[in-house]
Design an enzyme around this catalytic site. Structure first.
Site, mmCIF file in Angstrom:
data_model
loop_
_atom_site.group_PDB
_atom_site.id
_atom_site.type_symbol
_atom_site.label_atom_id
_atom_site.label_comp_id
_atom_site.label_asym_id
_atom_site.label_seq_id
_atom_site.Cartn_x
_atom_site.Cartn_y
_atom_site.Cartn_z
ATOM 1 C CE LYS A 164 -52.480 -49.129 -18.185
ATOM 2 N NZ LYS A 164 -53.030 -49.217 -19.819
ATOM 3 C CG LEU A 165 -50.535 -48.724 -9.701
ATOM 4 C CD1 LEU A 165 -49.764 -49.368 -8.414
ATOM 5 C CD2 LEU A 165 -50.929 -47.236 -9.324
ATOM 6 C CG ASN A 193 -46.283 -48.287 -21.812
ATOM 7 O OD1 ASN A 193 -46.852 -47.699 -20.572
ATOM 8 N ND2 ASN A 193 -47.220 -48.410 -22.892
ATOM 9 N N GLY A 294 -56.633 -46.724 -23.714
ATOM 10 C CA GLY A 294 -56.421 -45.316 -24.311
ATOM 11 C C GLY A 294 -55.180 -44.581 -24.465
#
Ligand code: OSB
Ligand code: MG
Length: 373
Positions: A164-165, A193, A294
């Site tokens: 995941k970048l 985000n 996470g």
């Protein structure tokens, strides 16, 4: 049989990260966070971790707000319960709005304590069935594209099967394209985000399609449910919601709007393990797959996350990497290690199944406070 609480301790800990972690909202070099330890009168312990960081960048909570609500509201309320189960704690603190990361820290500690009291693991007590869970690695924004490609290469060599970048405006098509060209077969996800304006739908769709990105996570603002639905319509990739989903109502709205085709469940964001399982079940009923997200947790939070990921509704690979991807020296023993097929083993010992190393905790502790009934 009820557990009787003897004390609750809140430790503030600072753990240096192996390397800085950069997202669209900032860089973290050391993680400063709170740990909650509950003890029972018969000498059992339960541990929970609060994911809030020093600055309220991911969400509105911070270490300081969590410390306040824990000390002044949540812990006093916990001591008022006759039977301090995770469910009773949640019901009795529901009237306090938000503050889910702080609530989660207590809920996790109570889940751990109850599992130990019953002589079982947190995984089993949540209904977990898997012995190993599939994981991937979340790769922060790097100083340059070659450094990113190199970083990804080293994770793939270590055995991670999904990458995941972190992306942001100005750090998307070029780095994602470079990684895709170098590793044509890698399963690639991206996470922004909330960094994009809603007018970026077409641009995101174009590079995500072109570089065969399997999943685009939270490109738009938390409340921008409609924009996520527009992006998801007919897209060849999943649209994942993280920050947008904080409770059952926000999930229902997103499902109704067809704005979510993959659900990131973080215990921190939703206030604990029980809610986490419930949300993933609800998503599964709409044929939306879930996975565990996470927040760079120490071994304590990671162990809870692994237990959550072992339950049936979690079907995609989780953002739960080995301890050494985050910390040179983790707080728990044994550390989490990457196993065959990009997996982590689910601890089967009592509670979270790993022990907090007191020597490391004392060295990394910056403050501590103990509460008694
Ligand atoms: O959005 O998933 C996120 C870390 C901090 C804050 C937000 C996020 C993340 C991660 C890290 O992606 C995932 C991990 O703990 O490995
Ligand atoms: Mg995310």
């Amino acid at each position: 049989m009820t557990v009787r609480l003897a004390s609750v301790r809140v430790d503030e800990v600072e753990l240096p990260l192996v390397e800085p972690f950069q997202t669209s909202f900032g860089v973290e070099k050391d993680r400063r966070f709170l740990l909650v330890r509950v003890t029972s009168r018969d000498g059992l312990e339960g541990w929970g971790e609060c994911a809030a960081a020093v600055d309220p960048l991911y969400s509105s909570e911070s270490v300081a707000t969590a410390r306040w609500i824990l000390s002044e509201r949540l812990i006093p309320q916990l001591f008022r319960l006759r039977d301090p189960t995770p469910e009773a704690f949640r019901a009795s603190t529901d009237r306090f709005r938000g503050n889910r990361m702080a609530k989660a820290a207590v809920e996790l500690a109570l889940q751990d304590l109850r599992a130990r009291f019953r002589g079982t693991s947190v995984s089993r007590s949540l209904g977990g069935r898997r012995d190993r869970i599939r994981v991937g690695v979340s790769v922060g924004i790097q100083p340059s594209v070659p450094q990113l490609v190199d970083r990804v290469g080293r994770y793939l060599e270590r055995g991670y099967g999904r990458i995941k970048l972190k992306v942001a405006p100005g750090w998307d098509a070029r780095p994602v394209g470079a990684v895709r060209r170098e590793y044509p077969d890698v399963e690639l996800w991206v996470d922004a985000n909330q960094a994009y304006p809603t007018r970026a739908v077409a641009a995101i769709r174009s590079w995500a399609e072109r570089f065969e990105v399997a999943q685009v996570e939270q490109p738009f603002a938390e409340r921008a449910i409609r924009a996520h639905a527009v992006l998801a319509r007919g897209a060849p990739f999943r649209v994942c919601l993280d920050e947008s989903i904080v409770d059952a109502a926000s999930l229902e709205d997103a499902l109704d709007a067809s704005a979510v085709t993959s659900l990131n469940v973080k215990v921190a964001r939703v206030g604990g393990l029980a809610t986490g399982v419930a949300l993933a079940r609800r998503a599964a009923a709409h044929r939306v797959p879930s996975w565990v997200g996470g927040m760079l947790e120490s071994g304590v939070g990671r162990a809870h996350n692994v237990a959550l990921a072992s339950t049936p509704p979690f079907v995609l690979s989780s953002d739960l990497s080995a301890s050494d991807r985050y910390y040179r020296e983790d707080l728990t023993d044994p550390p989490f290690a990457l196993g065959p097929g990009s997996t982590l083993a689910v601890p089967r010992g009592p509670g979270i199944g790993v022990e907090v190393v007191d020597r490391v905790l004392r060295r990394r502790r910056r403050a501590t406070r103990t509460f008694r009934p």
